[in-house]
Motif scaffolding. Sequence first.
Motif, PDB file in Angstrom:
ATOM      1  N   SER A  34     -26.401   5.017   3.663  1.00  0.00           N
ATOM      2  CA  SER A  34     -25.531   4.131   4.255  1.00  0.00           C
ATOM      3  C   SER A  34     -24.493   4.909   5.263  1.00  0.00           C
ATOM      4  O   SER A  34     -24.463   5.878   5.511  1.00  0.00           O
ATOM      5  N   ASP A  35     -23.749   4.085   5.481  1.00  0.00           N
ATOM      6  CA  ASP A  35     -22.479   4.603   6.707  1.00  0.00           C
ATOM      7  C   ASP A  35     -21.687   5.859   6.154  1.00  0.00           C
ATOM      8  O   ASP A  35     -21.286   6.433   6.921  1.00  0.00           O
ATOM      9  N   HIS A  36     -21.083   5.641   4.856  1.00  0.00           N
ATOM     10  CA  HIS A  36     -20.307   6.545   4.431  1.00  0.00           C
ATOM     11  C   HIS A  36     -20.870   7.444   3.270  1.00  0.00           C
ATOM     12  O   HIS A  36     -21.655   6.928   2.756  1.00  0.00           O
ATOM     13  N   MET A  37     -19.886   8.696   3.104  1.00  0.00           N
ATOM     14  CA  MET A  37     -20.376   9.429   1.987  1.00  0.00           C
ATOM     15  C   MET A  37     -18.931   9.902   1.526  1.00  0.00           C
ATOM     16  O   MET A  37     -17.969   9.969   2.147  1.00  0.00           O
ATOM     17  N   PHE A  38     -18.999  10.599   0.249  1.00  0.00           N
ATOM     18  CA  PHE A  38     -17.851  11.228  -0.344  1.00  0.00           C
ATOM     19  C   PHE A  38     -18.047  12.652  -0.478  1.00  0.00           C
ATOM     20  O   PHE A  38     -19.143  13.040  -0.827  1.00  0.00           O
ATOM     21  N   GLU A  39     -17.022  13.369  -0.164  1.00  0.00           N
ATOM     22  CA  GLU A  39     -16.905  14.843  -0.511  1.00  0.00           C
ATOM     23  C   GLU A  39     -15.523  15.261  -1.221  1.00  0.00           C
ATOM     24  O   GLU A  39     -14.613  14.549  -0.757  1.00  0.00           O
ATOM     25  N   CYS A  40     -15.839  16.245  -2.035  1.00  0.00           N
ATOM     26  CA  CYS A  40     -14.315  16.898  -2.557  1.00  0.00           C
ATOM     27  C   CYS A  40     -14.573  18.288  -2.779  1.00  0.00           C
ATOM     28  O   CYS A  40     -15.761  18.665  -3.359  1.00  0.00           O
ATOM     29  N   ASP A  41     -13.763  19.275  -2.711  1.00  0.00           N
ATOM     30  CA  ASP A  41     -14.026  20.580  -2.544  1.00  0.00           C
ATOM     31  C   ASP A  41     -13.099  21.248  -3.842  1.00  0.00           C
ATOM     32  O   ASP A  41     -12.139  21.018  -4.211  1.00  0.00           O
ATOM     33  N   LYS A  43     -11.763  24.659  -5.129  1.00  0.00           N
ATOM     34  CA  LYS A  43     -11.240  25.994  -4.503  1.00  0.00           C
ATOM     35  C   LYS A  43      -9.733  26.185  -5.313  1.00  0.00           C
ATOM     36  O   LYS A  43      -9.101  25.306  -5.607  1.00  0.00           O
ATOM     37  N   ASP A  44      -9.541  27.602  -5.350  1.00  0.00           N
ATOM     38  CA  ASP A  44      -8.088  27.956  -6.103  1.00  0.00           C
ATOM     39  C   ASP A  44      -7.784  27.100  -7.351  1.00  0.00           C
ATOM     40  O   ASP A  44      -6.785  27.099  -7.726  1.00  0.00           O
ATOM     41  N   GLY A  45      -9.128  26.981  -8.025  1.00  0.00           N
ATOM     42  CA  GLY A  45      -9.170  26.607  -9.429  1.00  0.00           C
ATOM     43  C   GLY A  45      -8.940  25.197  -9.760  1.00  0.00           C
ATOM     44  O   GLY A  45      -8.781  24.576 -10.852  1.00  0.00           O
ATOM     45  N   SER A  46      -9.205  24.230  -8.753  1.00  0.00           N
ATOM     46  CA  SER A  46      -9.014  22.696  -8.667  1.00  0.00           C
ATOM     47  C   SER A  46      -9.735  21.882  -7.676  1.00  0.00           C
ATOM     48  O   SER A  46     -10.044  22.536  -6.668  1.00  0.00           O
ATOM     49  N   TRP A  47     -10.133  20.759  -8.151  1.00  0.00           N
ATOM     50  CA  TRP A  47     -10.638  19.774  -6.823  1.00  0.00           C
ATOM     51  C   TRP A  47      -9.711  19.343  -6.464  1.00  0.00           C
ATOM     52  O   TRP A  47      -8.780  18.824  -6.881  1.00  0.00           O
ATOM     53  N   GLN A  48     -10.082  19.339  -4.935  1.00  0.00           N
ATOM     54  CA  GLN A  48      -8.944  18.841  -4.160  1.00  0.00           C
ATOM     55  C   GLN A  48      -9.615  18.139  -2.612  1.00  0.00           C
ATOM     56  O   GLN A  48     -10.889  18.385  -2.409  1.00  0.00           O
ATOM     57  N   ASN A  49      -8.751  17.424  -1.989  1.00  0.00           N
ATOM     58  CA  ASN A  49      -9.181  16.911  -0.664  1.00  0.00           C
ATOM     59  C   ASN A  49     -10.408  15.780  -0.916  1.00  0.00           C
ATOM     60  O   ASN A  49     -11.206  16.177  -0.184  1.00  0.00           O
ATOM     61  N   PRO A  50     -10.070  15.006  -1.793  1.00  0.00           N
ATOM     62  CA  PRO A  50     -11.076  14.028  -1.982  1.00  0.00           C
ATOM     63  C   PRO A  50     -11.429  13.131  -0.778  1.00  0.00           C
ATOM     64  O   PRO A  50     -10.119  12.549  -0.377  1.00  0.00           O
ATOM     65  N   THR A  51     -12.327  13.111  -0.094  1.00  0.00           N
ATOM     66  CA  THR A  51     -12.664  12.301   1.312  1.00  0.00           C
ATOM     67  C   THR A  51     -13.688  11.445   1.514  1.00  0.00           C
ATOM     68  O   THR A  51     -14.914  11.782   1.003  1.00  0.00           O
ATOM     69  N   ILE A  52     -13.760  10.323   1.961  1.00  0.00           N
ATOM     70  CA  ILE A  52     -14.697   9.383   2.202  1.00  0.00           C
ATOM     71  C   ILE A  52     -14.862   9.569   3.800  1.00  0.00           C
ATOM     72  O   ILE A  52     -13.857   9.419   4.585  1.00  0.00           O
ATOM     73  N   ARG A  53     -15.805   9.978   4.241  1.00  0.00           N
ATOM     74  CA  ARG A  53     -16.197  10.035   5.889  1.00  0.00           C
ATOM     75  C   ARG A  53     -17.519   9.569   6.290  1.00  0.00           C
ATOM     76  O   ARG A  53     -18.472   9.301   5.297  1.00  0.00           O
ATOM     77  N   PRO A  54     -17.598   9.354   7.489  1.00  0.00           N
ATOM     78  CA  PRO A  54     -19.273   8.780   8.132  1.00  0.00           C
ATOM     79  C   PRO A  54     -20.309   9.820   7.491  1.00  0.00           C
ATOM     80  O   PRO A  54     -19.967  11.077   7.432  1.00  0.00           O
ATOM     81  N   TYR A  55     -21.447   9.186   7.156  1.00  0.00           N
ATOM     82  CA  TYR A  55     -22.640  10.248   6.466  1.00  0.00           C
ATOM     83  C   TYR A  55     -22.929  11.064   7.729  1.00  0.00           C
ATOM     84  O   TYR A  55     -22.986  10.509   9.039  1.00  0.00           O
TER      85      TYR A  55
END
Length: 356
Positions: A34-41, A43-55
Amino acid sequence: MSISTKHNVTVEKVSKSRIDEIDFDNLVFGTTFSDHMFECDYKDGSWQNPTIRPYGPLTISPAAKVFHYGQAVFEGMKAFKDDNGNAFLFRPKDNFKRINISAKRMAIPEFPEEIFFEAMHRLMELDKAWIRPGFGNSLYIRPFAIATQAGVSAAPSDQYKFMILLSPAQAYYTGDVRVVFAEKFSRSANGGVGYAKAAGNYGAQFYPTNLAREKGFQQIIWTDANTHEYLEEAGTMNIFFRVNDTLITAPTGDRILDGITRKSVLKIAEHMGITCDVRPVSVKEIVAAVKDGSLKEIFGSGTAAIISPISAFGYQEEVYELPKSNTRYSDRFKQALMEIQYNKGEDPFDWRYPVG
């Protein structure tokens, strides 16, 4: 079922949807997204920057530990749409719980529940049009986590990426399946990672499955690693046997995935008054049952196929055909599951999760 979410997910929408380019009548499972996907990184001991962006593609180091030590886990889920345009997930809290069980086994940090469900809601809002109504149509959902730290030292990564992809899907298997009982290869062993949805579990299945296909079978029913005397899973599915009017399936544990469709089948069977027997199932027992006529059916269960009836099995160079019937348990279970998933009937178990 409802879950309130408070975490802010950054959303970058596509400028123009690709949906008009898709032939929804001729989908190949898992190849269209589909058009979009989710990603989250992480680092430094925590999950951060949750983002939905174009696939689209990722940029990742060739030294990322996922490539060298296989730190990767995933889930399989589906979204369904009813005739009124409402969208639903099926038992998503079970998938969330299981991916964190898998992650823990692979030394990957567990993912936060509030971010997972916020991401899921926002993705469904954005790409709801990719869910087509009607039995057999769905939106396959693939959450996964991979190790991204660059380095080839044999140690767990300290950086990870969690992602969710969406793929429109039609029926996975269109007919009954022929399987072979494994006599040499095994899917997993005691103390291993068989209960986790670790990527390597599935990669290791491809070679013996290719050998089975060369002999005219679509899948393998895996046997235990110690003796090859007990039947455990079918390909990527849990396995059920109907002997007379009793439904039998192997217990979960180190070697067998705690399948969500499997649990649902057992609950529906209980609701229907069908006797269920969860215990080890021997090869000898099933061969004897097919010979004396007490084996009525075998079927697999899983997210992709839902229910996959088996028409024949091979063992020690013999092929045993199963009886044809218009009163199969597998058909009743599949119908009951789909009526819940597509909001066609009552949901006495509270498995439907509305997402729009």
